[in-house]
Motif scaffolding. Sequence first.
Motif, short mmCIF file in Angstrom:
data_model
loop_
_atom_site.label_atom_id
_atom_site.label_comp_id
_atom_site.label_asym_id
_atom_site.label_seq_id
_atom_site.Cartn_x
_atom_site.Cartn_y
_atom_site.Cartn_z
N ASP A 1 -35.66 22.70 -19.18
CA ASP A 1 -35.29 22.61 -17.33
C ASP A 1 -36.29 23.42 -16.87
O ASP A 1 -36.23 23.64 -15.67
CB ASP A 1 -33.90 22.88 -17.05
N PHE B 1 -29.96 22.33 -22.28
CA PHE B 1 -29.74 21.39 -21.01
C PHE B 1 -29.02 20.32 -21.20
O PHE B 1 -28.50 19.44 -20.27
CB PHE B 1 -31.59 20.75 -20.41
N GLU B 2 -29.34 19.63 -22.50
CA GLU B 2 -28.79 17.97 -21.36
C GLU B 2 -27.22 18.59 -22.43
O GLU B 2 -26.18 17.79 -21.20
CB GLU B 2 -28.80 17.60 -24.06
N ASN B 3 -26.60 19.12 -22.58
CA ASN B 3 -25.36 19.27 -22.14
C ASN B 3 -24.35 20.19 -21.43
O ASN B 3 -23.90 19.83 -20.83
CB ASN B 3 -25.13 20.75 -23.43
N TYR B 4 -25.10 21.04 -20.85
CA TYR B 4 -25.68 21.41 -19.26
C TYR B 4 -25.11 19.41 -18.23
O TYR B 4 -24.34 20.01 -17.85
CB TYR B 4 -26.51 21.86 -18.91
N ARG B 5 -26.27 19.27 -18.52
CA ARG B 5 -26.43 18.39 -17.72
C ARG B 5 -25.11 17.16 -17.40
O ARG B 5 -24.11 16.07 -16.85
CB ARG B 5 -27.95 17.37 -17.80
N LEU B 6 -25.16 17.08 -19.49
CA LEU B 6 -24.00 15.50 -19.39
C LEU B 6 -22.58 16.03 -19.74
O LEU B 6 -21.54 14.85 -19.85
CB LEU B 6 -24.96 14.86 -20.52
N TYR C 1 -24.60 26.20 -21.45
CA TYR C 1 -25.47 26.55 -19.76
C TYR C 1 -26.54 26.35 -20.40
O TYR C 1 -26.84 25.32 -19.26
CB TYR C 1 -24.86 27.60 -19.12
N ASP D 1 -34.09 24.73 -23.48
CA ASP D 1 -33.26 24.14 -22.10
C ASP D 1 -35.26 23.61 -21.40
O ASP D 1 -36.05 24.27 -21.53
CB ASP D 1 -33.73 25.45 -21.76
N ARG E 1 -24.56 29.62 -14.65
CA ARG E 1 -25.97 28.63 -15.73
C ARG E 1 -27.07 29.80 -15.42
O ARG E 1 -28.00 30.44 -16.80
CB ARG E 1 -27.02 27.52 -15.43
N ARG F 1 -21.50 20.00 -16.85
CA ARG F 1 -21.88 19.93 -15.06
C ARG F 1 -20.73 19.18 -14.69
O ARG F 1 -20.20 18.64 -13.45
CB ARG F 1 -23.16 19.11 -14.33
#
Lengths: 309, 434
Positions: B162, B116-121, B113, B160, B144, B124
């Motif tokens: 973001d 950010f890269e992991n969350y986005r790609l 979470y 992160d 998140r 999510r």
Amino acid sequence: MPDNDKRSDTSIQPAAHNLPSKTATNARSIFALPAPLRRIFDKFPLITYDANELPERAPKTRDEHVLHVFTTEEEATRGRPSFNPGCLKWQTYLRFSGVSFRTVPSSNHASPSGMLPFLQPAVTSAESNNALDPIPSNKLKKWLASQKKVKSVDETADIRYEAYASLLDNRIRKAWLYQLYLEPRNSPLVQRLYVAPCSSQPLVQKAITHQLRSAAALELEKSAGSNVVSALDLLNDAEEAFQALADLLGQDQWFFGQGHPSLFDASFFAYTCLILDDAFGWKHNPLEELLSKHQNLVDHRNRIVEVYF
Amino acid sequence: MEAEERTMQLYILGPAFGLPSIDAECNAAVTLLQLHVRDKYELIPTHEQADRLPFLVDGQAQISGYNNIVRHFTNKRISTKSSQLSSERRADSLALTSFIESQAQTLLDISLYVAFENYRLATRPAFSKLLPWHANYSLPPKRRAAARTRTEHLGVSSIDVDNVHEDMSHRPPGFEGVGKEPGFEAETKKRASLLLPKKETVMSLLQQPQHSAVFKLHAIAENFFEPLVEILGDKDYLLGSEGPMVVDCLLYGYLSMMLFPQLPQDWLASTMRRKYRSLVRFTERIRDLLALETNVDHVLALYKCKSRQEVIAERQSRKMPLPWTRPSPSSFSKTFAEIRSAIWEQVPILGTPTLQLHNAKQFPFLDRNLSSISITFVASVAAAGYIAIRTGTLVWPHGAEVQIFGRKRLSDFGHIGEALAGINLLGPQGGRGG
């Protein structure tokens, strides 16, 4: 044109030569004091006052280590346990290590790290009179190790140490937070211990109570990952934790079968001491019920009280 | 039909990353049920947060949370293995449970979470596959945000990307320690050092934010893995038992979430594979033993089935090892209620969810809702005042509507002035008349 310039230069030069001496005499006449005032200032300073006394509360003697904790004035003079588990843990640990120190009541605002406890080390006469830097709780262990006169408290090398420590830091701590801050029947207790010493203004007290409560609630929410938490679960978790710790202690004197008490004993004692304290003023104390089922844990607590407090 | 009634229903957050659920605790619960009541339960993907997931319905009993399911199983003697353990082993199991719950969640938070890269790609998109459209706007951001509050104190926020806009918040310098852009001084220092030949010392390399965050992450991971590896040793399972126990199920739930997802920044899985092989073997052992591999698309295909028979037929045709069923169809009113509550939660102060403590005595109503009551009170007084003035019920105190400057004649002063002027005029007139 060049001719003109030359002439103007030469015409200025004599004036420039005259200028410094002229301003010097002028300055003396402007800034010199008039005679009557000078007579007053010749006698200055008229009286030299002594330096102000230190405030009444200022430490008189700096030759002793001072641990700043949550406690009351009279309990501090008698060296009684602090009423905050985080402070009591280190107070107990310092007692284990045999350092002589005294406790003083303090608040979070006094601490350089924003958290109690912290230790103000003693200043020996050989050193300068300046106070040493205070030591926050997370560096206390290191500080103790650096002291020469102190017998070191060995920690166990048991591989399960981390796992059992997490029982204290999570399950028992969460149940404690719930029981003290989020149980309405115990709110007079919170009022007496944490709120009333800060302010006598009802509105300010209201705000402090609210802050304490929401901080405790936030802590529970964070670990649960949702805003719905069952108090029953918290107590069940704590019950299991006590069970596990009772099994770990068994018939030993101290945890992990050590010959002397260590930091783990101190951190567990920090909770049990207060939970089992009849004079603490609990109005609702489910943890006591869960804890008293395990006689060896109660004995462990009483042993520390007798020997060290 | 008798057997039909005896089946348990386990509600979990839907599947992702080839695992039964996108939530570690739900994964652990599936593992536990697969271990003890294989073929006597059903898995129902859901996203509702009313009860904490995993949520087990066993006849009359409704249990939420992994620990409570474990307690239920022990009480009902469904799992008798743990009662056969020695008291010491049982204590170890409890301590390990608490250790895993507290430490592993942090690692998962960071890996799935906060990064950010992991969350986005990865995270999510996985969520959007299995959630209905409206829940996609509320549930993943909520999880998140929760993960970020849990890991705030660790100072690993530099992974992160973001949160750039959050750096404007007035935090004291050095609050996060690492991961923050060095300020103006560093900039000037850099300019000055351009004059000198550039030299990268080991110290300066280590102090770069991206590197120090990595060190911190590895330290956190080590704090979790090291004790486990030591306890596991050469044994197959944590407590040295023949088969997996309750605590093994829980550990699998978390480790599988660390190991199996394909992530853009897979430092966690690669650390595990490189340094903690025994844990990788442990995870794979349990997965193969209990047939926990899940094909997400197959489960999602079940969503389209119309009837129960169709679901079972579909399940058999695809040879799905886990007893998946379709989620209970959501009605319009339910969807509407969910959207409404999601929007309400976005309202500052009033809608911000507060802790709901169940099974406990509540504080007096006034105490609990002090802030919302006072805000409502102030807002309604302001609104009432505005409306009253706007409609003319209440008149703002003011002077005469027309102000005439330079009043000279008495008749300018309203009625009385006119009357007085009349008297005054009478005099001379009378005089003239007389």
